[in-house]
Design a protein around this motif. Structure first.
Motif, PDB file in Angstrom:
ATOM      1  N   ARG A   1       1.136  -1.200   0.068  1.00 24.03           N
ATOM      2  CA  ARG A   1       0.220   0.134  -0.018  1.00 24.03           C
ATOM      3  C   ARG A   1       0.705   1.208  -0.416  1.00 24.03           C
TER       4      ARG A   1
ATOM      5  N   GLN B   1       0.785   3.942  -3.042  1.00 23.34           N
ATOM      6  CA  GLN B   1       0.553   5.456  -2.823  1.00 23.34           C
ATOM      7  C   GLN B   1       1.618   6.392  -3.790  1.00 23.34           C
TER       8      GLN B   1
ATOM      9  N   LEU C   1       1.456   5.147  -7.338  1.00 27.40           N
ATOM     10  CA  LEU C   1      -0.407   5.458  -8.120  1.00 27.40           C
ATOM     11  C   LEU C   1      -0.816   6.398  -7.623  1.00 27.40           C
TER      12      LEU C   1
ATOM     13  N   ARG D   1      -5.294   6.385  -4.198  1.00 26.06           N
ATOM     14  CA  ARG D   1      -6.866   5.331  -4.669  1.00 26.06           C
ATOM     15  C   ARG D   1      -6.772   4.485  -3.441  1.00 26.06           C
ATOM     16  N   ASP D   2      -8.738   4.203  -3.978  1.00 26.26           N
ATOM     17  CA  ASP D   2      -8.901   2.575  -3.139  1.00 26.26           C
ATOM     18  C   ASP D   2      -8.501   1.787  -3.348  1.00 26.26           C
ATOM     19  N   LEU D   3      -7.957   1.001  -3.099  1.00 20.55           N
ATOM     20  CA  LEU D   3      -6.549  -0.029  -3.864  1.00 20.55           C
ATOM     21  C   LEU D   3      -7.995  -1.538  -3.330  1.00 20.55           C
TER      22      LEU D   3
ATOM     23  N   GLU E   1     -10.293  -2.628  -5.760  1.00 22.51           N
ATOM     24  CA  GLU E   1      -9.338  -2.736  -7.416  1.00 22.51           C
ATOM     25  C   GLU E   1      -8.691  -4.187  -6.527  1.00 22.51           C
TER      26      GLU E   1
END
Length: 136
Positions: A102, A106, A109, A112-114, A117
């Motif tokens: 994560r 972050q 990328l 984002r709400d990984l 996904e």
């Protein structure tokens, strides 16, 4: 205080006295290279000031410990008064890997709400673990 804790309780009678042992155990402090579960009976006895070479300790070892109020990743391993150390170890390792991934994701990328996904999350974890396995 640790992120992963658990409450351990045990009640027993010995020589006409009732003992109510109750302790919150820092599970992160119990981790060692062997990966084996800690001796929870010994930890409870130490917290209560019970000598591990006493007859009281021997009696204590014959009683089952009730586990509850787990925090952090440990909460997934505590059910119906039992604690599954092997599952905790596995979940803890997975959580550590995910936190590392994560942080990298972050930075590269952006925000984002990984978790939303799952395919991307799975791919990133697989790449991280493959690199970790190849590291000397």
């Amino acid at each position: 205080m640790s992120n992963n804790t658990i409450r351990a309780r045990l009640s027993l009678s010995f020589k006409g006295e009732t003992y109510e042992l109750d302790s919150v155990i820092d599970l992160d402090g119990c981790l060692d290279a062997s990966g084996e579960a800690p001796d929870f009976h010994r930890r409870l006895a130490q917290a209560a000031g019970i000598d591990p070479y006493s007859y009281l300790y021997e009696a204590l070892e014959t009683h089952e410990i009730a586990f509850s109020d787990a925090t952090g990743v440990a909460a997934r391993s505590c059910r119906d008064g039992r604690f599954d150390w092997a599952r905790f170890e596995q979940d803890r390792r997975e959580e550590q890997d995910w936190q590392a991934v994560r942080a990298i994701a972050q930075r590269t990328l952006g925000a984002r709400d990984l978790d939303a996904e799952p395919d991307l999350k799975t791919a990133l974890l697989a790449a991280y673990r493959a690199g970790k396995a190849r590291a000397p």
